[in-house]
Design a protein around this motif. Sequence first.
Motif: not given
Ligand SMILES: *Cc1c(COP(=O)(O)O)cnc(C)c1O
Length: 397
Positions: A98-100, A124, A170, A174, A202, A204-205, A236-237, A245
Amino acid sequence: MSLSRRARSISPSPTLAITAKAKEMKKSGIPVISFGAGEPDFDTPAEIKMAGSKAIKCGFTKYTPDSGIIELKEAVCQKFKEDNGLDYETSEILISCGAKHSLFNAIFALCDEGDEVIIPSPYWVTYPEQVKMTGARPVIVETFEGNDFKLTPAQFKENITSHTKAIILNSPSNPTGSVYEPNELEGLARVAVEAGVYIISDEIYEKLIYDGKRHISVASLGKEIKDLTITINGVSKAYSMTGWRIGYAAGPKDVIRAMSSIQSHTTSNPTSISQLAALEAIKGRQECVAEMVKEFNRRRKYIVDRLNKIRGISCITPYGAFYVFPNVESLLSMRFKGEEIKDSFRLSQVLLNEAHIAVVPGSAFGASNYLRLSYATSLEDIENGLDRIEKILEKLE
Ligand SMILES: *Cc1c(COP(=O)(O)O)cnc(C)c1O
């Protein structure tokens, strides 16, 4: 019982707490409409699921290299080249759970006790907690609605001290949905290079973006900033794969090596099966993303329009992700059944208990005069949900 100082310093994710409470109410038969979701409501596309099944059938079910399989790293390199104009070698890529997880590895690899990490708010929820886990100190810098919740280079510069190690950006954001423009990122990059501060970006979006806005990777703005940037992304997104993950990071070789080493002693490799599914996501047909974006966009327009028609609410237009972040400040001095609604947390409780609407209070993201609503839910739910919100807010006096 005596827990560690670090364990005691972190708070559980408030977004997950609200969604859990809403789910519980739903289970007991209460028709809750949830705007709490932090994940797409679409199924994982069929070809991607197939790639996962195939991995199981073929027995691709053992340990892989700790930092991820080479094929997936190559696909990620290709993705960075095509989408972001960034050249990376596979030794500059880490595949994580996962990105987290990539984010945690990055912060853990960079930060010592006493270091400072700048985090623009609204943020976030996970960023400050991960920073605290390393013993470093989150330095929260407030951004403003008037500037689309974006940090200015001047604000960045003002908050740099001799302890500053990194900043977390980010975009798309988010919870606000804000997207940084190229010139804004250039300004921030200049400050980072001057001060020698790392950027943890970050992204991810990145693929969930609207109104013709273009996502820019800050690392692509020049060699100097590339050497200071760790880009975080994942599947993920964009591909509705939150449960699989798989996330990844790209950055300077020495940082990625340290991150891989940390990962090798904590989780080892991300799930073998999920890595093959992610490979299909990244290399396969991308139509699924465009379809999802189209549907999100329809909902985005509807929800922003409706929210702005509700008394006491104003909502800026988000250009990315799947959240709106309406300003509810003028509701916060009002009363419901004689009781003062003193903050957005109380307002979200009234919405949940009295109207069966789940939203996340802005205080979770460091901005107490706001609510976060996710539109990763059907248009029908959005319509009915907003009807309910409108109706209950009419009862405030
Ligand atoms: C959902 C989200 C992540 C995590 O994504 P995963 O890959 O599911 O761990 C990371 N950063 C932000 C801002 C998110 O909203």
